[in-house]
Every structure is written in C-alpha cells, then in structure tokens.
Scaffold this active site. Structure first.
Site, PDB file in Angstrom:
ATOM      1  N   SER A 166      -0.890   1.255   3.483  1.00  0.00           N
ATOM      2  CA  SER A 166      -0.422  -0.050   3.957  1.00  0.00           C
ATOM      3  C   SER A 166       1.040  -0.361   3.686  1.00  0.00           C
ATOM      4  O   SER A 166       1.553  -1.360   4.187  1.00  0.00           O
ATOM      5  CB  SER A 166      -1.283  -1.168   3.352  1.00  0.00           C
ATOM      6  OG  SER A 166      -2.493  -1.265   4.061  1.00  0.00           O
ATOM      7  N   LYS A 218       4.581  -9.922   0.274  1.00  0.00           N
ATOM      8  CA  LYS A 218       3.356  -9.887   1.069  1.00  0.00           C
ATOM      9  C   LYS A 218       2.444 -11.012   0.593  1.00  0.00           C
ATOM     10  O   LYS A 218       2.335 -11.253  -0.619  1.00  0.00           O
ATOM     11  CB  LYS A 218       2.688  -8.520   0.879  1.00  0.00           C
ATOM     12  CG  LYS A 218       1.487  -8.247   1.777  1.00  0.00           C
ATOM     13  CD  LYS A 218       0.936  -6.833   1.520  1.00  0.00           C
ATOM     14  CE  LYS A 218      -0.218  -6.476   2.434  1.00  0.00           C
ATOM     15  NZ  LYS A 218      -0.714  -5.110   2.187  1.00  0.00           N
ATOM     16  N   SER A 232      -1.236  -2.500   6.466  1.00  0.00           N
ATOM     17  CA  SER A 232      -1.432  -3.938   6.489  1.00  0.00           C
ATOM     18  C   SER A 232      -0.183  -4.734   6.112  1.00  0.00           C
ATOM     19  O   SER A 232      -0.080  -5.906   6.445  1.00  0.00           O
ATOM     20  CB  SER A 232      -2.557  -4.307   5.532  1.00  0.00           C
ATOM     21  OG  SER A 232      -2.176  -4.053   4.190  1.00  0.00           O
TER      22      SER A 232
END
Lengths: 485, 494
Positions: A178, A79, A154
């Site tokens: 997330s 990420k 996210s």
C-alpha cells in the site's frame, strides 16, 4: 524549481539560508491543494489554520536561532488511518467519519517533535483495504499524471499529494504494498520499512502482523530524512524493534561496493506488462554499469504469496475491525430492534463492500474446523516464504523486482474484479509476509506517460543498504526528476 | 440404579497488580466513578496497542507454581472473539493452546475426622484480561443499559480443575482451599463481593446402570457463582435437576451438546442461558500485537523461592510442632496469613503453642470481630501478648488477671502498648500473684476466724462453703494465687 515541485531537502536548505519561510512553503502547498485537489482528491481533510500556525511558529524559532527539529517547517501529509489528536481520523470509512482520536500516534509525536507542519489527512481505501483508493467511502483519488488513471492504493492520497505538489513529504501504511504500489503509479519514492522499524502505535490496525508505516518522498534523500525521524523503538508497540536508528542521510551518497543484486527470471512471469519488464531489465543494466554483480535467485514459494496474504490479512482484519460495533464510538445505525440487530445494522450500513468481503474471508478462515486448513497453513507457508528470502540474502545484498505487473490502471478498470486486483499484489506482499524492507523508486515511463517503479528489497533492518542502493540508481537516472504537468 | 457426580471448576481470580494487564490504568475497585480508569488501550480505541504488565505475569507464575503446575518455557497470547458491550475490542486477550501454566494439583481435606485427603488435578491456569461491567435498567421502564469499563483489562488468572470433584461439598472445600492459598501467597485478595474471585462449575452425572454400564449425562456449565454457598447450592440443585432429567428423558452426553445455565441465587435455581444450537465459536488465533513470552529456568526458580509455606503445609506443621488440635490449627490457618503469622510469633516467644492458640482463637479473634479490625490494626502486638502469656505460664499472674491485663492493653489510650505496660498494669491493679504463704496465712486465718458458720458448714461436708471463703481472700488480695489459698483453708479447717 517551484516550491511545490522542490524536494524537502531543497526546501530545508532554502529555509535555512533565509531564502524562503515555512509559511510561504505551507501557503504554496495549501494554494496548490485548493487549486487542484478538486480533481486529484488526495485529501480527506486539510488542517489549514493549524498548519499555517505551526509554520509561523517554526519561522519564529528559526529566526531566533532556536534549536529546530529535522523536518522544521516542512509540510507533511498523513494517511487518514494514522491517529492525530483532535483531528478526525476516518480511515475513509463511514464507520469512523466523525471519529476524533484523543491521542497522537507515535509517529505523529515524532513528526511534531521534528517541527514538521502537518498539513492534512489523505485519502485511502477504506481501512487500507484495496489497491486504488476506489474503496474510499468518500472519494477516489486520481493519478496526478492522468486523472483518468488510478493513483493506486491503499495510500493513494499520500502518493498523489507528493506527486501533485501538495506536500513534499507524506506518510502512508503498507500491509501488502500500500505504499510501494501507489508510489510506483504516481512516480514518487515509497518506502516500507522492516516490520517493527516504525511503531504502529496509533496506526489504525488492518492486519497487525503486516502493517507498517512508511514515507513518500520526491527522492531517496527525502525518504531517508523522514525515515530517520519516525523509526525507532516505542515501548507502546511491543512489536517495534529495539535497534539503533542509523543516520540514513549521512551514508546515503556512499555507493555500495561489490554490490550483488538478486533478480528473478521475469521471462515467464505471467501477466507482466512488457513496459514494466523492460523498465526492470533496464534498471538491472544500470546496476551492472555501476559494477554490481547480477545474481539470479529463486524464491520457490513466491507463487503462494498472494494466496497466503489473502488468508492472513483478512483473518487479522476480521478481528481488528470487530471493535467497530456501534457501541462505544463510531457509526451506530439509527434503527434497530435489539443488541444483535444493532451490531449487524451498524456494521452493515457503515462498512463498504471490500471491507465486508475481507471480514467474511477472515472470519471464515478463523472458524472452528477451518482454522488449520487456512490460517494455520498460511502461517506455515509464510514461514517458508521468509526462509526463501533468508536463503536468497545469503548470496545477494539486495533484490530488484517490478513493483506491480502493470503501470497504473484506469479508474473503474478492476473495480468489479477483486481477484485481478488482488493478483496485482504479486510483487509486493512478499516483503510484508517476510517482514523485510522494500522501496519503490521511479524507474521509467510508459508510452501512456505513466510512471513505472522499481522495487528493491533488503534483509531486515537493512534500510540503510536499501536507501544507498536506491540512491546509486537514482544518481544515474532522472526518472525522479519528472513531475506531472 | 445410582450415579456419581462429576464436577470441574473454572475459577477466575483477579491478580492484585496496581495497573491493568495491558495498559497503565489503575485496577482499583471503583464502581462509583464509572469509566474513569480507562485509556485508549483498554477502551479499544483504533490504533491503540497492548503492552504486557510484567508484574501480572509474575503473579501468574507464582500462582501456577503454588498449585504445582509446570511453567512452560514458551507461552503466547490469543484473541478470544465475541461481541458484547462490555468488551470494547470485541475480543478478549487470553491464552488458548499454550497456557502459561498447566498440569498441577491442589490437595484438599475431605473429612476433618478421618483426615482423608484428595488431590484435585488442575488442567491449566492461564492469564487473560477481564471485561467491563454492564448494568441494565431493572425498573422495567426500558432505560438504556450502561457500560463501565473501569474493570476492563484487569488481569485475571483462570484456573481450570480436572473433573475430579465428586460432590457440592468437595467443590466448596476445593474453592475455599484455593482462595486461602491465593491469599497466602499474596497474589489476590479473592474478594468475592468485589468480583475478585468468580467461579463457573461444569457438572454432570455418571449414571450406573443395572447392566454394569455407566452413562454420562449432558455437561452443564453453571455460571455466575459468586459465593461459596452459591457454589454448593447451585451444584446440589443441578445434580437433582440432572438426575430428574435423566430419569425423564434418558438423554446422555452424546445426545446433547454442552449447555450453559446461570445460577439464580434468589430463586435457588439454575436457568438456561445459552441455547444448545448457538454454541460459541470464539475463533481463537494468536494475537499479532503481542510477542510470545519465554520463561527461563532461572526465572522459574526465582519465583518459586518467593513462595511462602502453603496453608495446607502450615496447618500440618502447626498441629505437629505446637500440638494444636485439628480444629484450632484450621481456625488459625483459615484466618489468613497475617493471623497465622501472629499466632506463630506468640507461640514461639511464649513457648506454649496450645496456650497461644487458645488466646488467639478465643480472645484475639473475638476482639477482632467485635471491633471489626484487621489483625494488622490490632493494638496488642504479638510480642506483647507473648510476654503476657509468659507471665501467666510463670504463675506471676492468674489467667483471670491475664484477661484483665489483656483488656487494659486493648484500651491503652496512648497508641500501641509496649511490653513494659504489662508490668505497669499489674502493679496499678495489684494483680501480682501472691502465693507467699506468710502474707496469705494471716488473711486466711482472719477469714476463718470471722466466718464460723461457713467453717462449720465446710467441716460438715458442704464443699460450696469453701468457695465463698476463698472469694473473701481474693477480694482482699487481687493477685492471690487461688490454688495456694485453697490449700491453706483446707489445712486450717481440717
């Protein structure tokens, strides 16, 4: 099974038997990315050359019979809020569009030491604030099962990358769901470890007391494999826990005896999608069929989770994001009158709406005269929520709940309704507020052919129990074997 | 109508740790190489996290205990949030509602004549990280401002006094005593030029009105006080300014919020820095990156064992045990721990505190000043000086010869002279005191014989003539005991 749909463990076995090389695996992933990421938008950057170089290095080592790390030759996506030395780390924000960290996050060091092949940096909601990656300043990740739908967020890019066949493994961060929510939307396994189980050093902070790094994988075994390489005490993160890291993979196949599964009465749960409810009840039946005892539990303060979360997380965020002021690094507005104006213009131009919304919420909650009524009150409620779980775990081993109230929503569906987006965090935020580990595993498909996840929760540092319980379910079902076409 | 001056001081002291409060960067004062002592943590880079420097906490505890504070069992870290280019995280890690030490006091002496003492209350002493340093183009050509983050993250302890100080002089005395204490217990070098000790003063007046009521004037915080003189002058200026302001406007504490003014040492005035409307809201909240710190009774006890005698106690003991004058005791103590230790070693081994004090405050300090030396580099070790003084005490040499030996020892060419050098010098220079009357007698007789006129002068009552005669003997025998010579002359000439 093709290279790009195989699990990490399968690929490792094939590399070890000489059937396939890391270079071939990495190339296959890179090909898949160039072929399909134009429509999925999982990656913000792909480190093609570095990845291939690392793959070849691992292949040479493997051939020469040299000692290899636990993830030797496996592509891993990160990420893009996890710092990697020399590689832009943008947090999907215009603010850090050109930010190149001079250091590796702790987990990046761990992955490198485990001989993983770092393939690219994945899309996210700006600074990890959001549940759909629609808040990315650069692109919106689509759901590999149906690109009209959101991948979740996210960590949407990481979930989609694993789901779409771009990488067998990925890492994300989970502040209020997330990891688990996009894992559920994309039909992969997503694990949020205990707060402090994995060092946050090098994870760009959103809400420091809630943030935790965790893996995405195609099955529970792979999640156990990668968790074992990233977990453990790091002296650079004083909130990381000094507790031994078990060999998660070695006990995984042992079913838990006399398992007591806690569940919350879902009948009256408002806004809960019928198909999600059905999938959750079916999952409970699977456990029942394995001889587990079903124990109804109550979490009296669970109804305050979202409210509590949306005080604490923005408060910490307002402080953590104050450093992006255009002075030392990051975006600086081209035109300004004076110092204050430079701060305001730089932040005003570089932050997206959701980030600004949360900074304002948090700034307000921490302001003199409001602190007691908001932040301090939220901390007290957080304590009560934690107590609820401590109480519940007196009588059960794990708790099973839905991950989200609905399967994936369509892109744009909630974008103008932030409150509805926040309320979708109802099942996930409690694990962050109480610091306990949670996992999302594939547990069903909607009529629209979208995955539905099951969330399991365990007491602090009981990842081993959590993974074994998840594996018990996985062995009885084949949801985890489904791949998007 | 008159008034009472009310002053409280906030003192920031840099703790002398090798590394910064929350990272491993050096704390060395290094303004010539800006931004070389930095890392992701003190630069506030995304993803970097603070780790507490235990040594800084230890020095903080030592400080707290030295100023008679309670050290609570539980303390935590808070973020103080504000924007400024020298603060890269846009918050300072500090301590808000649960400081690591509180409720202490420091005693100061108000008047060396009356020995009147006063306990100044200390509200709290807490740890925090320092900011960096901004420098602005002062050429007027509008060049960029620059930021040096070498200092950023250096451990500070902020010591906040009660508003117990009643004059600029008292404030200065308090600050001097505090500095002395902190250097004694070895937690800081308190170097004001390098910014290791900085002070803000909160000042207002309690105006006593004819009707018996007392009205407080608005509180002003004076910033940027970086010398003892500055503290004194700024407060004096501010008292006059506030008194005038009160007479002109009659505005009291409840009419005007706290104001911040800066001390301009060049112009000798305080200037308004922050407007009254935009009082800062620092939005303090507990830093989620740092675990709270717990302190056990055992740790507290261990640290208090490490504390040396405080300067005030030692000053009193010097006066008592060595019969030093108030002045001498103060001079020695104010020179710092090393000089006080030096003195005490000399006094102990020569057995005469007053004599040791005379030599240390006059000869030793003069030489240190002239040579720009620190006592640790002084060539005459305390046991050597003590041996020399013993010889003077035992009347083996005269005081004058003692000074000659002292100078010779100072100029000793081969490293640090040992005790044996004293005897060597005495022999080389023929400084041994001769009070043996046989030897002296013949010389005195010879001088009397040679100086008829002088003898006659003396006998007619001119005492001055005696001095010249004694001088002749002393030239002949360097170590002659002037007392014995004098007595011999008087006996022979009477």
């Amino acid at each position: 099974m093709s290279i790009t749909s195989a699990t990490a463990s399968e690929l490792l076995a094939k590399m070890n038997s000489g059937e396939i090389s890391s270079e071939e695996i990495t190339s296959a992933c890179l090909d898949e990315i160039s072929r399909r990421d134009g429509s999925i938008n999982a990656f913000l950057s792909v480190q093609q050359e570095a990845a291939l170089e690392k793959a070849r290095e691992v292949d040479r080592k493997r051939k020469a019979g040299k000692p290899l790390g636990k993830l030797a030759g496996l592509p891993v996506a990160l990420k893009d809020n996890i710092c990697s030395e020399g590689v832009t780390t943008t947090c999907a924000s215009k603010m850090l569009e050109h930010f190149v960290p001079p250091y590796d996050a702790h987990i990046v060091e761990q992955l490198k030491a485990a001989d993983a092949v770092l393939i690219g940096k994945t899309n996210l909601d700006e600074f990890a604030m959001g549940s759909s990656t629609e808040n990315s300043a650069f692109k919106t990740t689509t759901n590999p099962w149906n690109t009209a739908y959101a991948a979740g967020g996210s960590s949407g890019g990481s979930a989609a990358a694993v789901s779409a066949g771009f990488a067998p493994l990925a890492l994300g961060s989970d502040t209020g769901g997330s990891i688990r929510q996009p894992a559920s939307f994309c039909g992969v396994v997503g694990l949020k470890p205990t707060y402090g189980r994995v060092s946050r050093y090098g994870l760009v902070a959103f809400a420091s007391s809630l943030d935790q790094i965790g893996p995405f994988a195609r099955d529970v075994t792979d999640a156990a494999l990668i968790l074992g390489t990233i977990a453990g005490k790091d002296r650079r993160d004083t909130t990381s826990l000094d507790a031994a890291v078990p060999e998660y993979t070695s006990t995984l196949e042992q079913p838990l005896k006399n398992l007591k599964v806690g569940y919350i009465e879902l009948l009256h749960e408002e806004g809960l999608h019928a198909e999600v409810k059905e999938a959750t009840l079916r999952a409970l039946d699977v456990y029942k069929s394995l001889g587990a005892e079903m124990v109804p539990i109550t979490l009296p303060h669970a109804k305050y989770c979202v409210a509590t979360y949306y005080i604490i997380a923005p408060s910490e965020a307002s402080s953590n994001l104050a450093r992006y002021d255009g002075v030392h690094y990051g975006y600086r507005a081209p035109h300004f009158e004076n110092m204050i104006d430079m701060y305001a213009a730089s932040r005003g131009e570089a932050f997206g709406d959701e980030v600004k919304r949360r900074i304002m919420l948090g700034t307000y909650a921490l302001s003199s005269g409001y602190y007691d009524a908001y932040y301090l009150k939220a901390l007290k409620v957080r304590r009560l929520i934690r107590n609820d779980f401590e109480q519940a775990f007196q009588s059960v081993d794990i708790i099973a709940t839905p991950v989200t109230p609905t399967p994936a929503f369509t892109i744009g569906e909630l974008v103008d309704d932030p409150l509805a987006m926040y309320l979708a965090d109802i099942f996930t935020t409690s694990a962050n507020l109480s610091g306990i580990p949670g996992i999302s595993i594939p547990a069903g498909m909607s009529k629209n052919n979208l995955p539905i996840g099951l969330q399991l929760l365990a007491p602090p540092l009981e990842e081993e129990r959590l993974l074994r319980a998840a594996r018990m379910f996985e062995r009885e079902t084949d949801w985890h074997l489904k791949r998007p076409v | 109508m008159d008034y009472t001056v009310i002053i409280g001081l906030e003192v920031h002291v840099q703790l002398q740790t090798r590394t910064k409060l929350f990272c491993g960067c050096s704390t060395k004062f290094n303004p010539d190489h800006p931004n070389t002592q930095t890392c992701p943590v003190c630069l506030g880079l995304p993803g970097a996290l603070p780790v507490l420097n235990r040594e800084a906490f230890h020095l903080g505890m030592k400080t707290g205990l030295a100023i008679n504070c309670e050290i609570p069992a539980f303390t935590k870290w808070d973020r103080k949030q504000y924007y400024y280019p020298d603060l890269p995280k846009a918050y300072q890690i500090s301590q808000y509602d649960l400081p690591m030490s509180q409720n202490g006091w420091l005693e100061i002496e108000l008047d060396p004549e009356t020995r009147e003492k006063k306990k100044i209350g200390i509200i709290r002493a807490h740890l925090e990280e320092d900011a960096g340093k901004n420098s602005h183009d002062e050429s007027g050509r509008g060049q960029d401002s620059k930021v040096d983050l070498n200092r950023c993250g250096t451990p500070l302890i902020e010591i906040v006094s009660e508003p117990d100080l009643r004059s600029a002089q008292e404030a200065r005395t308090y600050l001097e005593e505090l500095k002395l204490l902190l250097t004694y217990i070895d937690v800081s070098d308190c170097n004001m030029q390098e910014g290791s000790l900085r002070c803000d003063a909160n000042v207002n007046l309690h105006v006593h009105q004819a009707n018996g009521e007392t009205v407080p004037t608005p509180i002003v915080e004076i910033k940027n006080l970086n010398s003892f003189r500055g503290v004194e002058q700024a407060i004096e200026y501010e008292v006059q300014r506030q008194w005038k302001h009160w007479q002109e406007t009659g505005l009291s504490l409840k009419d005007v919020p706290k104001e911040t003014r800066g001390w301009d040492a060049d112009r000798g005035v305080t200037l308004e820095q922050r407007g009254k409307e935009d009082a800062a809201d620092y939005r303090y909240f507990p830093d989620p990156d740092l675990a709270p710190v717990t302190v056990t009774d055992a740790e507290r006890e261990r640290v208090s064992q490490e504390l040396c005698e405080r300067p005030a106690d030692r000053r009193a003991r010097f006066e008592e045990s060595y019969q030093l004058s108030v002045y001498d005791a103060a001079v020695i103590i104010d020179q710092g721990l090393a000089v006080a230790d030096y003195f005490e070693t000399v006094a102990e081994s020569c057995g005469n505190g007053k004599q040791a004090a005379n030599w240390v405050t006059q000869d030793v300090l003069r030489e240190l000043n002239e040579r720009g030396l620190d006592i640790s580099k002084f060539p005459i070790q305390p046991d050597v000086l003590a041996a020399l003084l013993q010889k003077v005490n035992a009347e083996e040499i005269t005081i004058k010869s003692g000074r000659t030996v002292f100078q010779e020892l100072l100029n000793y060419p081969e490293g640090v002279p040992g005790i044996e050098q004293i005897q060597n010098i005495i022999e080389d220079k023929g400084l041994a005191l001769v009070s043996d009357t046989g030897e002296l007698d013949s010389i005195v007789q010879a001088v009397v014989d040679k100086n008829e006129k002088a003898v006659a002068d003396f006998q007619s009552g001119k005492q001055a003539a005696l001095g010249a005669l004694i001088g002749q003997v002393m030239r002949e025998i360097k170590g002659a005991d002037p007392k014995a010579v004098r007595e011999l002359f008087i006996a022979k000439m009477s």
